[in-house]
Design an enzyme around this catalytic site. Structure first.
Site, PDB file in Angstrom:
ATOM      1  N   ASP A   1       0.860  -1.184   0.000  1.00 44.03           N
ATOM      2  CA  ASP A   1       0.000   0.000   0.000  1.00 44.03           C
ATOM      3  C   ASP A   1       0.890   1.225   0.000  1.00 44.03           C
ATOM      4  O   ASP A   1       1.967   1.221   0.592  1.00 44.03           O
ATOM      5  CB  ASP A   1      -0.903   0.013   1.232  1.00 44.03           C
ATOM      6  CG  ASP A   1      -1.935  -1.105   1.238  1.00 44.03           C
ATOM      7  OD1 ASP A   1      -2.335  -1.549   0.150  1.00 44.03           O
ATOM      8  OD2 ASP A   1      -2.344  -1.522   2.336  1.00 44.03           O
ATOM      9  N   ASP A  35      -7.021  -1.358  -4.586  1.00 44.90           N
ATOM     10  CA  ASP A  35      -8.108  -0.998  -3.676  1.00 44.90           C
ATOM     11  C   ASP A  35      -9.049   0.029  -4.309  1.00 44.90           C
ATOM     12  O   ASP A  35     -10.261  -0.022  -4.109  1.00 44.90           O
ATOM     13  CB  ASP A  35      -7.540  -0.429  -2.372  1.00 44.90           C
ATOM     14  CG  ASP A  35      -6.693  -1.441  -1.624  1.00 44.90           C
ATOM     15  OD1 ASP A  35      -6.921  -2.649  -1.786  1.00 44.90           O
ATOM     16  OD2 ASP A  35      -5.774  -1.010  -0.892  1.00 44.90           O
TER      17      ASP A  35
END
Length: 191
Positions: A117, A133
């Site tokens: 991330d 995401d």
């Protein structure tokens, strides 16, 4: 949309989103340091985080379960698209984004054991996320819009008419039951 046209739209979107997600993660790993804030773009900055869990860091160490869930969801979407009757372009695009996000997350989990991330909102306290995401989130929102308002099936169903018909049928059944009770009472009184 025909199955051929469905997959002609679905497959390129999946490939493009998976490629974009992979390229973005490679860039993030090469140019950002773990946990340190990188470039700031006002509303977002880039901060590399290795997440072994799911959203909001839940389920740490459950990567195998997340891989299995993603595979099942992706397979279900592909089967549904293959056997389903009619799908509009928005629904297909939405499902392609969800599948691409699932594939992107699986690639990370299978190759590193965690997901990479790197996008962080600066104006709210929100978990760090990535392109996959974004694809999943946008895909789910588009799917809901598509199914609720644009789907051929949604246009065929008039919820108000369905509810009114059900209420009318219930009222007829009750009236018939009352009539039968009244008839039985009359018959008893006539004896």
């Amino acid at each position: 949309m025909s199955r051929k046209r469905t997959f002609a739209l679905f497959i390129p979107i999946v490939i493009a989103m998976v490629a974009l997600d992979c390229l973005a993660k490679v860039w993030a790993v090469d140019h950002l340091r773990q946990g340190a804030a990188g470039p700031d773009f006002g509303l977002v900055d880039l901060t590399l985080v290795h997440n072994a869990g799911a959203a909001f860091g839940m389920g740490q160490g459950s990567g195998t379960i997340f891989i299995a869930i993603a595979i099942v969801i992706c397979a279900a979407v592909i089967i549904w698209l293959a056997v389903g009757k009619r799908h509009n372009a928005l629904e297909i695009t939405a499902l392609a984004l969800v599948v691409a996000g699932g594939i992107g997350n699986c690639i990370d989990r299978l190759t590193t054991g965690y997901v990479v991330d790197f996008i962080r909102f600066t104006f709210i306290d929100f978990p760090v996320f990535k392109v996959a995401d974004i694809g999943i989130t946008v895909g789910v929102v588009l799917a809901l819009i598509g199914y609720m308002f644009l789907s051929p099936a949604a246009r065929e169903v008039d919820a108000t008419a369905e509810l009114n018909a059900r209420d009318e049928a219930r009222a007829k059944r009750k009236a018939k039951q009352r009539g039968e009770r009244a008839r039985k009472i009359r018959e008893r009184n006539e004896r």
